[in-house]
Design an enzyme around this catalytic site. Structure first.
Site, PDB file in Angstrom:
ATOM      1  N   ASP A  57       0.853  -1.195   0.000  1.00  0.00           N
ATOM      2  CA  ASP A  57       0.000   0.000   0.000  1.00  0.00           C
ATOM      3  C   ASP A  57       0.886   1.242   0.000  1.00  0.00           C
ATOM      4  O   ASP A  57       1.758   1.399   0.857  1.00  0.00           O
ATOM      5  CB  ASP A  57      -0.894  -0.032   1.247  1.00  0.00           C
ATOM      6  CG  ASP A  57      -1.683   1.246   1.442  1.00  0.00           C
ATOM      7  OD1 ASP A  57      -1.923   1.950   0.447  1.00  0.00           O
ATOM      8  OD2 ASP A  57      -2.047   1.541   2.595  1.00  0.00           O
ATOM      9  N   ASP A  65      -4.199   3.804   2.867  1.00  0.00           N
ATOM     10  CA  ASP A  65      -5.621   3.479   3.023  1.00  0.00           C
ATOM     11  C   ASP A  65      -5.845   2.022   3.397  1.00  0.00           C
ATOM     12  O   ASP A  65      -6.985   1.577   3.527  1.00  0.00           O
ATOM     13  CB  ASP A  65      -6.408   3.839   1.762  1.00  0.00           C
ATOM     14  CG  ASP A  65      -6.035   2.984   0.554  1.00  0.00           C
ATOM     15  OD1 ASP A  65      -5.090   2.165   0.654  1.00  0.00           O
ATOM     16  OD2 ASP A  65      -6.689   3.140  -0.498  1.00  0.00           O
ATOM     17  N   ASP A 121      -1.842  -1.239  -3.834  1.00  0.00           N
ATOM     18  CA  ASP A 121      -2.165  -0.495  -5.041  1.00  0.00           C
ATOM     19  C   ASP A 121      -1.018  -0.573  -6.042  1.00  0.00           C
ATOM     20  O   ASP A 121       0.035  -1.172  -5.771  1.00  0.00           O
ATOM     21  CB  ASP A 121      -2.500   0.958  -4.698  1.00  0.00           C
ATOM     22  CG  ASP A 121      -1.472   1.604  -3.761  1.00  0.00           C
ATOM     23  OD1 ASP A 121      -0.262   1.436  -4.012  1.00  0.00           O
ATOM     24  OD2 ASP A 121      -1.878   2.259  -2.777  1.00  0.00           O
ATOM     25  N   ASP A 178      -5.250 -10.727 -15.488  1.00  0.00           N
ATOM     26  CA  ASP A 178      -6.335 -11.640 -15.159  1.00  0.00           C
ATOM     27  C   ASP A 178      -7.627 -11.086 -15.749  1.00  0.00           C
ATOM     28  O   ASP A 178      -8.062  -9.983 -15.386  1.00  0.00           O
ATOM     29  CB  ASP A 178      -6.459 -11.737 -13.639  1.00  0.00           C
ATOM     30  CG  ASP A 178      -7.041 -13.053 -13.167  1.00  0.00           C
ATOM     31  OD1 ASP A 178      -7.832 -13.638 -13.925  1.00  0.00           O
ATOM     32  OD2 ASP A 178      -6.704 -13.488 -12.057  1.00  0.00           O
ATOM     33  N   ASP A 210     -10.202 -16.043 -16.158  1.00  0.00           N
ATOM     34  CA  ASP A 210     -10.852 -16.568 -14.961  1.00  0.00           C
ATOM     35  C   ASP A 210     -12.130 -17.327 -15.301  1.00  0.00           C
ATOM     36  O   ASP A 210     -12.974 -16.835 -16.061  1.00  0.00           O
ATOM     37  CB  ASP A 210     -11.174 -15.400 -14.021  1.00  0.00           C
ATOM     38  CG  ASP A 210     -11.855 -15.855 -12.758  1.00  0.00           C
ATOM     39  OD1 ASP A 210     -11.194 -16.496 -11.932  1.00  0.00           O
ATOM     40  OD2 ASP A 210     -13.063 -15.571 -12.602  1.00  0.00           O
ATOM     41  N   GLU A 261      -8.369 -20.594 -16.543  1.00  0.00           N
ATOM     42  CA  GLU A 261      -8.555 -21.285 -15.279  1.00  0.00           C
ATOM     43  C   GLU A 261      -9.386 -22.543 -15.531  1.00  0.00           C
ATOM     44  O   GLU A 261     -10.494 -22.472 -16.044  1.00  0.00           O
ATOM     45  CB  GLU A 261      -9.274 -20.381 -14.279  1.00  0.00           C
ATOM     46  CG  GLU A 261      -9.453 -21.039 -12.925  1.00  0.00           C
ATOM     47  CD  GLU A 261     -10.271 -20.187 -11.973  1.00  0.00           C
ATOM     48  OE1 GLU A 261     -10.103 -20.338 -10.758  1.00  0.00           O
ATOM     49  OE2 GLU A 261     -11.083 -19.372 -12.450  1.00  0.00           O
ATOM     50  N   HIS A 318      -4.571 -17.584  -5.353  1.00  0.00           N
ATOM     51  CA  HIS A 318      -5.398 -16.738  -4.499  1.00  0.00           C
ATOM     52  C   HIS A 318      -6.667 -17.423  -4.017  1.00  0.00           C
ATOM     53  O   HIS A 318      -7.388 -16.862  -3.183  1.00  0.00           O
ATOM     54  CB  HIS A 318      -5.781 -15.470  -5.256  1.00  0.00           C
ATOM     55  CG  HIS A 318      -6.599 -15.769  -6.489  1.00  0.00           C
ATOM     56  ND1 HIS A 318      -6.068 -16.383  -7.596  1.00  0.00           N
ATOM     57  CD2 HIS A 318      -7.913 -15.556  -6.767  1.00  0.00           C
ATOM     58  CE1 HIS A 318      -7.017 -16.544  -8.507  1.00  0.00           C
ATOM     59  NE2 HIS A 318      -8.139 -16.037  -8.031  1.00  0.00           N
ATOM     60  N   ASP A 319      -6.962 -18.620  -4.509  1.00  0.00           N
ATOM     61  CA  ASP A 319      -8.205 -19.309  -4.177  1.00  0.00           C
ATOM     62  C   ASP A 319      -8.013 -20.498  -3.241  1.00  0.00           C
ATOM     63  O   ASP A 319      -8.977 -21.229  -2.964  1.00  0.00           O
ATOM     64  CB  ASP A 319      -8.886 -19.812  -5.455  1.00  0.00           C
ATOM     65  CG  ASP A 319      -9.645 -18.716  -6.185  1.00  0.00           C
ATOM     66  OD1 ASP A 319     -10.066 -17.750  -5.525  1.00  0.00           O
ATOM     67  OD2 ASP A 319      -9.820 -18.824  -7.409  1.00  0.00           O
TER      68      ASP A 319
END
Length: 583
Positions: free
Chosen positions: A52, A56, A60, A129, A231, A285, A352-353
């Site tokens: 970051d 916040d 990013d 992605d 995806d 995917e 990430h899953d």
């Protein structure tokens, strides 16, 4: 020490290094043609949790830009960036409201252009992605579509009119009630959503929609990106007769949802209109239910995709009680054997899953976490196929194991909790399983140093930081030649300089051994032996008699001790990984 190791790699290498990629000097023995995306090491970067820049609490693009030198130091060739498009973040960016703009939390299009230029300056390619099975319900297409049945965008989505009665049941992955049809009162119709209610499925049967998507893909490719990861793409083609599926079909969901009737038609069309025009990498995917499905997607003569990203290996190890190593060996070997002469595979153990790989396939207890993390890195980097490596795994990051549902941010976990509560299930048992299996385990902030919030943000992080960041972080590991990070860099260097690890034949031995995974990689005169002890015990391991180990030289060892092959046997420590060069 590192300088000597690098010198050895350069002497050992029988290839030319051009633009950071190992280029074959002879035809690959497997029959596969050389390509940059076969020789790349792909680093998956989850932007929301990486770095970051503005306090916040959300990672990013400027944060990523500030860490480009770190990415370069890893030796990776490509970054796969999870979705950065405009999104209300119902599913962390996998619900896109504008495919041609950047999510405000992540920055601006100028930030993206700067990121792309910075990566390319360092000879790192960028793979985006693409979320193409569904959009956000806040996308302008859907806002128009739901306004009236006669709206031009109506057929961009799948609708079921109220007057036809209840829709044929369809299962939703993220819905609290597992119902993929959501009633929309404005037009007295139901719309389809395989995922959350805020992710309506796009109607790929509509040629106008497909052309909109192709134009959007070209928009990003013309900017200079190098590849696309699509995806949930195996779900885009639906059987729009909406026939009833048998009871319990959701337990074998890919058989019914994947590889729909027109999927190959759409892929060939996409290839002809988009992919064939660029020197790019493409991977979808999922790879269907069978080996035949996967080959149909990626074999070169199909003119569809480049690479199969299958989930059979990811389906192993989902039980917190553990898994059988023989299952893992047989799955890797089955897929490699099928793709030995044709097609190409992605090799991975995390994304990430799913949970952190060291917590799922290794052992995250303090005494074994580092060794098992390095062992899994060795496996990924010595298999045939393109390695996909999830950010943070190079540090040995592990599952955070939240105790309270309030700490979770993932819609899949939150809605599954609500569903379990409504059904009166044991919530303690549910929470115990989420500590092991929840997607949020891999989404905690990247651990840069031992300062507040692991150096990820000066504000309040969008999700809690793993408490082990004080000792598991970049600052600590960069100084330690024996760290997971240092080991990762050495493994990447070995792979990039060794054509045998990219294209060479793979042969597994002693498949039924419950503790040791051993295999050879061979290409012409180049031969390597890999030994992996997937257990917490020391093993005096006898090698296959057919392997000639005379004069074997150790290349990699995740322990400090000098391992050697004596009397055709090896003394393997708990979670030890060894790579030998054979004569």
């Amino acid at each position: 020490m590192m300088r000597n190791f690098t010198l050895f790699l350069l002497m050992y290498c029988s290839c030319l290094v051009i633009n950071g990629y190992a280029q074959q000097t002879e035809t690959a023995t497997s029959g596969n043609k050389p390509a940059w995306w076969k020789e790349a090491v792909v680093y998956q970067l989850y932007p929301r949790s990486f770095k970051d820049s503005d306090g916040d609490g959300v990672g990013d693009l400027k944060g990523i830009i500030s860490k480009l030198d770190y990415l370069e130091s890893l030796g990776i060739n490509a970054v796969w960036l999870n979705p950065i498009f405009s999104s209300p973040n119902d599913d962390n960016g996998y619900d896109v409201s504008d495919y041609r703009n950047i999510m405000k939390e992540f920055g601006t299009m100028q930030d993206f252009d700067d990121l792309l230029a910075g990566l390319h300056k360092r000879n790192i390619k960028l793979v985006l992605d693409m979320v193409l099975n569904h959009s956000s319900d806040e996308h302008e297409w859907f806002k128009q579509a739901k306004s009236s049945r006669s709206n031009p965008y109506r057929n961009y989505y799948h609708w079921w009119p109220e007057e036809k009665g209840k829709p044929t049941p369809r299962y939703s992955f993220f819905d609290v009630n597992s119902d993929a049809w959501k009633y929309e009162p404005a037009t007295k119709s139901y719309y389809l959503h395989y995922f959350s209610q805020k992710q309506p499925d796009l109607n790929w049967e509509n040629e106008k929609l497909r052309n909109e998507v192709y134009d959007m893909m070209k928009f990003w490719l013309d900017k200079g990106i190098d590849g696309l990861r699509m995806d949930a793409f195996q779900y885009v083609s639906k059987d729009t007769t909406w026939k009833k599926y048998p009871l319990g079909y959701e337990k074998d969901i890919i058989k019914y949802y994947g590889m729909g009737p027109n999927l190959h038609q759409y892929l060939r069309e996409m290839n002809a209109k988009v992919m064939s025009k660029y020197n790019m990498m493409t991977v979808a995917e999922g790879a269907g239910s069978t080996l035949e499905d996967a080959h149909a997607l990626v074999d070169e003569d199909r003119k569809e995709l480049n690479m199969a990203y299958h989930f059979e290996i990811m389906d192993i190890g989902n039980d917190p009680k553990g898994y059988q190593l023989t299952e893992l060996k047989k799955a890797f070997s089955k897929w490699d054997h099928s793709f030995a002469e044709k097609g190409w595979l992605a090799i991975f153990l995390a994304n990430h899953d799913v949970p952190r790989m060291v917590s799922k396939y290794g052992n995250d207890r303090p005494e074994f976490r580092s060794f098992s993390s390095k062992l899994l890195t060795t496996l990924i980097m010595t298999m045939r196929g393109t390695p996909f490596y999830f950010n943070g795994d190079e540090l040995g990051m592990s599952n955070i194991k939240f105790d309270k549902i309030e700490d979770y941010r993932d819609i899949a976990t939150i809605n599954a909790y609500k569903s379990a509560k409504a059904r009166g299930e044991n919530l303690n048992a549910f929470m115990d399983k989420q500590k092991f299996i929840s997607r949020d385990n891999t989404r905690t902030p990247f651990q840069w140093n031992d300062s507040t919030n692991a150096g990820f943000t000066s504000g309040t992080p969008w999700i809690k930081v793993n408490p082990n960041y004080k000792t598991v972080n970049v600052a600590v590991e960069e100084k330690d030649p024996e760290s997971e990070l240092s080991y990762f860099k050495k493994m990447v260097a070995l792979r990039k300089s060794s054509p045998v690890l990219i294209y060479g034949d793979y042969k597994v031995f002693d498949v039924e051994n419950p503790d040791v995974y051993g295999y050879t990689r061979m290409q012409g005169a180049a031969k390597m032996l890999v030994l992996l002890n997937f257990s917490t015990k020391s093993i005096y391991y006898p090698l296959d008699k057919n392997i000639n180990v005379a004069g074997a030289r150790m290349l990699m060892n995740n322990y400090k001790n000098q391992a050697a092959i004596l009397n055709h046997q090896v003394d393997l420590k708990p979670w030890q990984a060894l790579v030998f060069q054979l004569n």
